[in-house]
Design a protein around this motif. Structure first.
Motif, PDB file in Angstrom:
ATOM      1  N   VAL A 199      -7.493  56.991  14.630  1.00 38.15           N
ATOM      2  CA  VAL A 199      -7.214  56.084  15.752  1.00 38.15           C
ATOM      3  C   VAL A 199      -7.235  56.879  17.043  1.00 38.15           C
ATOM      4  O   VAL A 199      -6.524  57.892  17.181  1.00 38.15           O
ATOM      5  CB  VAL A 199      -5.858  55.375  15.572  1.00 38.15           C
ATOM      6  N   LEU A 200      -8.037  56.442  18.001  1.00 39.20           N
ATOM      7  CA  LEU A 200      -8.217  57.159  19.268  1.00 39.20           C
ATOM      8  C   LEU A 200      -7.563  56.426  20.436  1.00 39.20           C
ATOM      9  O   LEU A 200      -7.927  56.647  21.587  1.00 39.20           O
ATOM     10  CB  LEU A 200      -9.715  57.341  19.544  1.00 39.20           C
ATOM     11  N   ASN A 201      -6.607  55.570  20.159  1.00 42.62           N
ATOM     12  CA  ASN A 201      -5.967  54.778  21.203  1.00 42.62           C
ATOM     13  C   ASN A 201      -5.231  55.637  22.212  1.00 42.62           C
ATOM     14  O   ASN A 201      -4.707  56.705  21.882  1.00 42.62           O
ATOM     15  CB  ASN A 201      -4.967  53.788  20.593  1.00 42.62           C
ATOM     16  N   LYS A 202      -5.188  55.147  23.442  1.00 37.81           N
ATOM     17  CA  LYS A 202      -4.377  55.760  24.484  1.00 37.81           C
ATOM     18  C   LYS A 202      -3.105  54.933  24.634  1.00 37.81           C
ATOM     19  O   LYS A 202      -2.853  54.006  23.852  1.00 37.81           O
ATOM     20  CB  LYS A 202      -5.161  55.819  25.791  1.00 37.81           C
ATOM     21  N   LYS A 203      -2.306  55.217  25.616  1.00 42.42           N
ATOM     22  CA  LYS A 203      -1.102  54.447  25.881  1.00 42.42           C
ATOM     23  C   LYS A 203      -1.350  53.433  26.985  1.00 42.42           C
ATOM     24  O   LYS A 203      -2.154  53.663  27.888  1.00 42.42           O
ATOM     25  CB  LYS A 203       0.057  55.370  26.278  1.00 42.42           C
ATOM     26  N   GLY A 204      -0.648  52.319  26.892  1.00 44.59           N
ATOM     27  CA  GLY A 204      -0.671  51.359  27.990  1.00 44.59           C
ATOM     28  C   GLY A 204      -1.869  50.436  27.983  1.00 44.59           C
ATOM     29  O   GLY A 204      -2.421  50.077  26.948  1.00 44.59           O
ATOM     30  N   LYS A 205      -2.300  50.055  29.198  1.00 42.60           N
ATOM     31  CA  LYS A 205      -3.361  49.076  29.381  1.00 42.60           C
ATOM     32  C   LYS A 205      -4.733  49.671  29.059  1.00 42.60           C
ATOM     33  O   LYS A 205      -4.961  50.869  29.199  1.00 42.60           O
ATOM     34  CB  LYS A 205      -3.373  48.568  30.829  1.00 42.60           C
ATOM     35  N   VAL A 206      -5.625  48.804  28.634  1.00 40.45           N
ATOM     36  CA  VAL A 206      -6.994  49.214  28.306  1.00 40.45           C
ATOM     37  C   VAL A 206      -7.834  49.197  29.571  1.00 40.45           C
ATOM     38  O   VAL A 206      -7.911  48.179  30.259  1.00 40.45           O
ATOM     39  CB  VAL A 206      -7.611  48.262  27.263  1.00 40.45           C
ATOM     40  N   LYS A 207      -8.482  50.333  29.859  1.00 38.77           N
ATOM     41  CA  LYS A 207      -9.370  50.414  31.018  1.00 38.77           C
ATOM     42  C   LYS A 207     -10.814  50.411  30.547  1.00 38.77           C
ATOM     43  O   LYS A 207     -11.172  51.096  29.592  1.00 38.77           O
ATOM     44  CB  LYS A 207      -9.065  51.676  31.833  1.00 38.77           C
ATOM     45  N   HIS A 208     -11.626  49.664  31.262  1.00 35.32           N
ATOM     46  CA  HIS A 208     -13.007  49.458  30.856  1.00 35.32           C
ATOM     47  C   HIS A 208     -13.791  50.765  30.804  1.00 35.32           C
ATOM     48  O   HIS A 208     -14.539  51.028  29.861  1.00 35.32           O
ATOM     49  CB  HIS A 208     -13.673  48.477  31.827  1.00 35.32           C
ATOM     50  N   GLY A 209     -13.609  51.611  31.808  1.00 37.98           N
ATOM     51  CA  GLY A 209     -14.345  52.871  31.854  1.00 37.98           C
ATOM     52  C   GLY A 209     -14.015  53.767  30.678  1.00 37.98           C
ATOM     53  O   GLY A 209     -14.901  54.349  30.042  1.00 37.98           O
ATOM     54  N   ALA A 210     -12.732  53.887  30.351  1.00 37.32           N
ATOM     55  CA  ALA A 210     -12.310  54.729  29.230  1.00 37.32           C
ATOM     56  C   ALA A 210     -12.816  54.155  27.908  1.00 37.32           C
ATOM     57  O   ALA A 210     -13.183  54.898  26.990  1.00 37.32           O
ATOM     58  CB  ALA A 210     -10.785  54.830  29.205  1.00 37.32           C
ATOM     59  N   LEU A 211     -12.881  52.838  27.828  1.00 37.86           N
ATOM     60  CA  LEU A 211     -13.340  52.181  26.602  1.00 37.86           C
ATOM     61  C   LEU A 211     -14.803  52.518  26.324  1.00 37.86           C
ATOM     62  O   LEU A 211     -15.175  52.911  25.225  1.00 37.86           O
ATOM     63  CB  LEU A 211     -13.160  50.675  26.747  1.00 37.86           C
ATOM     64  N   THR A 212     -15.633  52.373  27.333  1.00 40.93           N
ATOM     65  CA  THR A 212     -17.060  52.634  27.142  1.00 40.93           C
ATOM     66  C   THR A 212     -17.354  54.124  26.977  1.00 40.93           C
ATOM     67  O   THR A 212     -18.305  54.502  26.284  1.00 40.93           O
ATOM     68  CB  THR A 212     -17.867  52.073  28.334  1.00 40.93           C
ATOM     69  N   THR A 213     -16.530  54.974  27.581  1.00 42.24           N
ATOM     70  CA  THR A 213     -16.698  56.416  27.389  1.00 42.24           C
ATOM     71  C   THR A 213     -16.476  56.793  25.928  1.00 42.24           C
ATOM     72  O   THR A 213     -17.241  57.549  25.328  1.00 42.24           O
ATOM     73  CB  THR A 213     -15.720  57.198  28.287  1.00 42.24           C
ATOM     74  N   ASN A 214     -15.407  56.251  25.344  1.00 44.20           N
ATOM     75  CA  ASN A 214     -15.135  56.507  23.931  1.00 44.20           C
ATOM     76  C   ASN A 214     -16.210  55.914  23.038  1.00 44.20           C
ATOM     77  O   ASN A 214     -16.560  56.488  22.004  1.00 44.20           O
ATOM     78  CB  ASN A 214     -13.764  55.919  23.550  1.00 44.20           C
TER      79      ASN A 214
END
Length: 419
Positions: free
Chosen positions: A132-147
């Motif tokens: 699982v590569l989740n971060k904390k808090g709200k989902v940001k679009h840029g970080a999502l597509t980077t992953n």
């Protein structure tokens, strides 16, 4: 015990030709983290095409999903018998499924305040194990597509029908068709990557596949339904069915014999009329937790002329209501009497659908999501349910006042339309 159906949409392959890698910002934020610039999206090639799905009725929708099969053939030849794998090739595929989910939906969904774990998971199979590569808090679009691109991570959206109208529209109709809750998940997986370790689901499955892009699974709700009937009857038939299933090996010949004997007793008692199937709790659970009707909000509030005795009326949202006869406590002496409940899902929350959230306490739910009538009103309520159109004066109630009060109560819940 709730029965349920699950939809799974899986995007892979050519879907990702639409993505361009996010560019690194020249300026660093405080703390040294780099802000990924959202990628540019190419216009979806089929944005303006009409969906091939038919929404005229729940059955029509289901058959448009499994075409060229008809529902009768599906249930007689495939349901609980053998797998069914339907593929949509070439130009037929995109026009059939494109409205369900597009990559351009990622950015708009992130603006809905999605949170990791609750709404979105970033996962990847590494050395046969789920990472699982989740971060904390709200989902940001840029970080999502980077992953998605750099880390080859799969994106999983939980219950996207809460935000995506087309999935709400489809799942609401499927809930009407199956009489069971319908949940969904979206998986977006890069090429040459694996989201989850190899696993299987111990349920009946059929798959609808758009080659290289989407997969749908429907899970059979029949087994938990049968199990509940047996569990409710355990005082009459001896050893509980769930005790046999859960506490002993299913491979044991003796276990299979005990289970078969128990189910034979249930079947015989049902056939002879000695055993009552009490499915009211399941019906109420389904109505309380299912999606509200797919329509504009104004259609879910009382509108149009108030019914009068000379009017002809029609019951609305029949697929979203149930009629039950139950005992109700009256007065302070705790005495009970049978009453009629008309329960509906018009006020259900789309945002909490299939999220495991209790919408409302049982006592308050009966008041806010349904109506209560004397047992003498049962025949009149059933008249309205069975008829397409019905003059109010034909209601089988003893007085005009009773007829009008019934109509007004249903109209106030947006369940009655004056023609």
């Amino acid at each position: 015990m709730s029965s349920w159906v699950s939809l799974l949409v899986h995007a892979t392959g050519d879907y990702f030709k639409q993505i361009q890698m996010p560019k690194k910002s020249q300026n660093k934020r405080r703390g040294g983290d780099e802000e990924a610039v959202p990628p540019k999206w190419s216009k979806d090639a089929h944005t303006d095409e009409a969906s091939s799905l038919c929404f005229q009725s729940p059955k029509d929708l289901f058959e448009s999903l499994i075409q060229p099969l008809k529902s009768e053939q599906f249930f007689s030849e495939f349901w609980e018998k053998k797998p069914l794998h339907l593929q949509r090739f070439g130009s037929d595929g995109p026009s059939f499924y494109h409205t369900l989910f597009q990559l351009s939906d990622l950015e708009s969904l992130c603006s809905e305040g999605l949170e990791y774990y609750r709404d979105v998971n970033l996962v990847r199979c590494v050395n046969g194990k789920k990472k699982v590569l989740n971060k904390k808090g709200k989902v940001k679009h840029g970080a999502l597509t980077t992953n998605l691109i750099r880390n080859k991570a799969s994106i999983q959206f939980h219950q996207p029908q809460r935000f995506k109208d087309e999935l709400w529209k489809i799942q609401e109709k499927l809930e009407c068709f199956f009489g069971a809750l319908v949940g969904s998940n979206i998986y977006i997986t890069p090429e040459d990557s694996q989201a989850l370790p190899a696993h299987y689901d111990d349920v009946e499955v059929f798959i609808l596949q758009l080659e290289g892009e989407k997969h749908w699974r429907l899970y059979n709700p029949t087994v938990p339904l049968a199990a509940e009937y047996s569990i409710e009857s355990e005082q009459k038939i001896g050893r509980p069915t769930h005790d046999i299933i859960l506490k002993e090996s299913s491979e044991s010949l003796e276990t299979r014999r005990q289970l078969a004997a128990t189910l034979r007793i249930v079947a015989e008692k049902m056939e002879s009329g000695m055993l009552e199937i009490r499915s009211t709790h399941m019906k109420k659970d389904f109505i309380m937790n299912r999606l509200p009707p797919y329509c504009q909000q104004q259609h879910l509030t009382p509108s149009g002329p108030i019914p009068a005795l000379e009017d002809t009326v029609s019951l609305c949202f029949k697929d979203h209501m149930i009629i039950t006869v139950e005992a109700s406590q009256q007065g302070t002496d705790q005495s009970t009497e049978l009453v009629v409940f008309v329960l509906h899902s018009l006020k259900n929350s789309r945002k909490s659908h299939m999220m495991g959230e209790v919408q409302i306490e049982e006592v308050d739910w009966k008041i806010s999501k349904g109506l209560q009538f004397p047992l003498s009103h049962l025949q009149a309520v059933q008249q309205l349910q069975d008829a397409e159109l019905l003059p109010l004066k034909q209601l089988k109630l003893p007085t005009d006042v009773a007829k009008l009060n019934l109509a007004l109560a249903l109209w106030s819940e947006s369940l009655l339309h004056v023609i």
